[in-house]
Design an enzyme around this catalytic site. Structure first.
Site: not given
Ligand code: G3P
Length: 219
Positions: A88
């Site tokens: 990633k």
């Molecule tokens: O996959 C991306 C993710 O981990 C971000 O999610 O909920 O932190 O915006 P969030």
């Protein structure tokens, strides 16, 4: 549509795997820290544990370096951990170069922190396996995250890019359903959003009645 779970929590990964619907796992440094996984050796071991639970799924493991050489070095070490690791890489200039490097070496990549169609176009040109537009974080700043998924779908279809759209930062079941309608290739979200797809009050009422009628007739 592939279902990835967005967590580094092993219990949740086991639960999703046992449900029989899991196609992969995405992690990031924040999710690893949330589980208390620190130190390079522990982090590497944790990725292997995730790979062993999620069996055939693609497991995204994020580099910390922000320079090309560092990303290549780290990404190669991650890719050597297990055949299912997807490296990633953040959407920055050196990240685009690293995407190209890994693409030419046949190593899968997930380009993260995508917030615009232009970024998604660049990642696809560099040969990314997946792009991760963060729809929830766009919604958080009053910008339509799903509109970005639609835009990227159109662009990728126009030019038949192989890069898969991995809708990330999914927060709730409607995000999943709308991503499926638009044609995102993959979604990654929390276990709560996946399990919420199960719920409908008429299912509960209907099942209760079936069981009550069975009980009446089989006293
Ligand atoms: O996959 C991306 C993710 O981990 C971000 O999610 O909920 O932190 O915006 P969030």
């Amino acid at each position: 549509m592939k279902f990835f779970i967005d967590t580094a929590n092993l219990d949740q990964i086991v639960e999703a795997q046992n449900l029989g619907i899991l196609d992969g796992v995405t992690t990031n440094p924040s999710l690893m820290a949330k589980e208390g996984i620190t130190g390079q050796d522990n982090i590497m071991k944790h990725y292997v544990d995730i790979c062993n639970i999620a069996k055939d799924g693609d497991i995204s493991a994020e580099v910390i370096s922000t320079d090309y050489e560092g990303m290549v070095r780290e990404g190669e070490a991650l890719a050597n951990l297990h055949p299912n690791i997807v490296v990633k890489i953040p959407m920055i200039k050196d990240g685009v170069k690293a995407l190209k490097y890994f693409s030419e070496k046949g190593i899968k990549t997930n380009c993260t922190l995508i917030f615009s169609a232009g970024q998604a176009l660049l990642a696809a040109k560099a040969g990314a396996t997946y792009v991760s537009p963060f729809i929830g974080r766009l919604d958080d700043v009053s910008t339509d995250g799903l509109a970005l998924i639609e835009q990227i779908r159109t662009i990728y279809d126009n030019y038949m890019f192989d890069t898969e759209i991995l809708a990330a930062s999914v927060r709730h079941p409607m995000h999943i359903i709308e991503c499926a309608e638009i044609g995102a290739d993959v979604m990654t979200g929390p276990l709560s959003a996946i399990l919420a797809l199960l719920n409908h009050p008429l299912t509960d009422i209907g099942l209760e009645k079936f069981l009550a009628d069975y009980a009446k007739g089989n006293k």
